[in-house]
Design a protein around this motif. Structure first.
Motif, PDB file in Angstrom:
ATOM      1  N   SER A 139      51.460  40.963  32.086  1.00 49.95           N
ATOM      2  CA  SER A 139      52.883  41.309  31.983  1.00 49.95           C
ATOM      3  C   SER A 139      53.728  40.579  33.021  1.00 49.95           C
ATOM      4  O   SER A 139      54.911  40.852  33.175  1.00 49.95           O
ATOM      5  N   GLY A 140      53.108  39.655  33.759  1.00 45.61           N
ATOM      6  CA  GLY A 140      53.835  38.870  34.749  1.00 45.61           C
ATOM      7  C   GLY A 140      53.943  39.514  36.118  1.00 45.61           C
ATOM      8  O   GLY A 140      54.632  38.989  36.988  1.00 45.61           O
ATOM      9  N   GLU A 141      53.282  40.646  36.313  1.00 49.13           N
ATOM     10  CA  GLU A 141      53.327  41.345  37.597  1.00 49.13           C
ATOM     11  C   GLU A 141      52.279  40.778  38.552  1.00 49.13           C
ATOM     12  O   GLU A 141      51.122  40.576  38.161  1.00 49.13           O
ATOM     13  N   ASN A 142      52.688  40.526  39.793  1.00 44.26           N
ATOM     14  CA  ASN A 142      51.738  40.084  40.811  1.00 44.26           C
ATOM     15  C   ASN A 142      50.905  41.267  41.266  1.00 44.26           C
ATOM     16  O   ASN A 142      51.388  42.394  41.329  1.00 44.26           O
ATOM     17  N   GLY A 143      49.639  40.972  41.598  1.00 48.67           N
ATOM     18  CA  GLY A 143      48.758  42.023  42.085  1.00 48.67           C
ATOM     19  C   GLY A 143      47.635  41.432  42.907  1.00 48.67           C
ATOM     20  O   GLY A 143      47.448  40.211  42.968  1.00 48.67           O
ATOM     21  N   LEU A 144      46.896  42.291  43.556  1.00 50.01           N
ATOM     22  CA  LEU A 144      45.734  41.890  44.340  1.00 50.01           C
ATOM     23  C   LEU A 144      44.491  42.367  43.590  1.00 50.01           C
ATOM     24  O   LEU A 144      44.363  43.556  43.288  1.00 50.01           O
ATOM     25  N   TYR A 145      43.584  41.439  43.281  1.00 51.06           N
ATOM     26  CA  TYR A 145      42.420  41.737  42.450  1.00 51.06           C
ATOM     27  C   TYR A 145      41.142  41.269  43.128  1.00 51.06           C
ATOM     28  O   TYR A 145      41.125  40.253  43.822  1.00 51.06           O
ATOM     29  N   PHE A 146      40.074  42.005  42.874  1.00 51.42           N
ATOM     30  CA  PHE A 146      38.739  41.646  43.333  1.00 51.42           C
ATOM     31  C   PHE A 146      37.933  41.288  42.092  1.00 51.42           C
ATOM     32  O   PHE A 146      37.650  42.152  41.259  1.00 51.42           O
ATOM     33  N   VAL A 147      37.585  40.011  41.942  1.00 54.19           N
ATOM     34  CA  VAL A 147      36.886  39.533  40.756  1.00 54.19           C
ATOM     35  C   VAL A 147      35.418  39.301  41.105  1.00 54.19           C
ATOM     36  O   VAL A 147      35.108  38.572  42.050  1.00 54.19           O
ATOM     37  N   TYR A 148      34.540  39.918  40.354  1.00 54.34           N
ATOM     38  CA  TYR A 148      33.090  39.751  40.527  1.00 54.34           C
ATOM     39  C   TYR A 148      32.589  38.934  39.338  1.00 54.34           C
ATOM     40  O   TYR A 148      32.121  39.473  38.347  1.00 54.34           O
ATOM     41  N   ASN A 149      32.710  37.613  39.432  1.00 50.00           N
ATOM     42  CA  ASN A 149      32.363  36.756  38.308  1.00 50.00           C
ATOM     43  C   ASN A 149      30.906  36.290  38.326  1.00 50.00           C
ATOM     44  O   ASN A 149      30.484  35.565  37.438  1.00 50.00           O
ATOM     45  N   ASP A 150      30.129  36.710  39.307  1.00 50.82           N
ATOM     46  CA  ASP A 150      28.726  36.307  39.390  1.00 50.82           C
ATOM     47  C   ASP A 150      27.862  37.528  39.702  1.00 50.82           C
ATOM     48  O   ASP A 150      27.105  37.547  40.651  1.00 50.82           O
ATOM     49  N   LEU A 151      28.016  38.557  38.891  1.00 51.43           N
ATOM     50  CA  LEU A 151      27.289  39.801  39.116  1.00 51.43           C
ATOM     51  C   LEU A 151      26.505  40.115  37.856  1.00 51.43           C
ATOM     52  O   LEU A 151      27.036  40.043  36.746  1.00 51.43           O
TER      53      LEU A 151
END
Length: 117
Positions: A18-30
């Motif tokens: 939706s175009g909102e900025n946020g802080l994310y924790f991405v676990y792409n190697d789990l």
């Protein structure tokens, strides 16, 4: 150990669908080693306090998910809109890469996506 891969994630500033900025924790190697149903527990720490034995700033649990054995793995599902949005911002996420659904790969950032036509 049941979990394999990178168990710690740094915070990334990303924009959602939706175009909102946020802080994310991405676990792409789990990955989960054993088949079954699981929930993950995530704890947020301020890194400067971790060595002092501090308590987490926040704790949250994931929804339940199923891990499959290699023989019963049904294949990758279609990526979510949020996954595609993050991939366009440079986050490497494993997802289906072909229209037929055969094969898989990592969607990588396309520099042309950043340019306005």
């Amino acid at each position: 150990m049941v979990l394999m891969g990178q168990l710690i994630s740094e915070c990334s500033k990303l924009t959602d669908t939706s175009g909102e900025n946020g802080l994310y924790f991405v676990y792409n190697d789990l990955a989960v080693r054993s088949s079954g149903f699981y929930r993950l527990k995530f704890e947020l720490y301020q890194m400067s306090n971790v060595l002092r034995g501090s308590s987490p700033l926040a704790v949250v649990y994931s929804g339940q998910f199923q891990a499959f054995s290699p023989k019963s793995f049904p294949g990758l599902t279609h990526p979510t809109a949020l996954s595609l949005c993050f991939a366009r911002q440079g986050v490497s996420i494993r997802m289906r890469s072909t229209a037929s659904g055969h094969g898989s790969g990592r969607v990588k950032r396309n520099r042309d996506d950043d340019e306005d036509d």
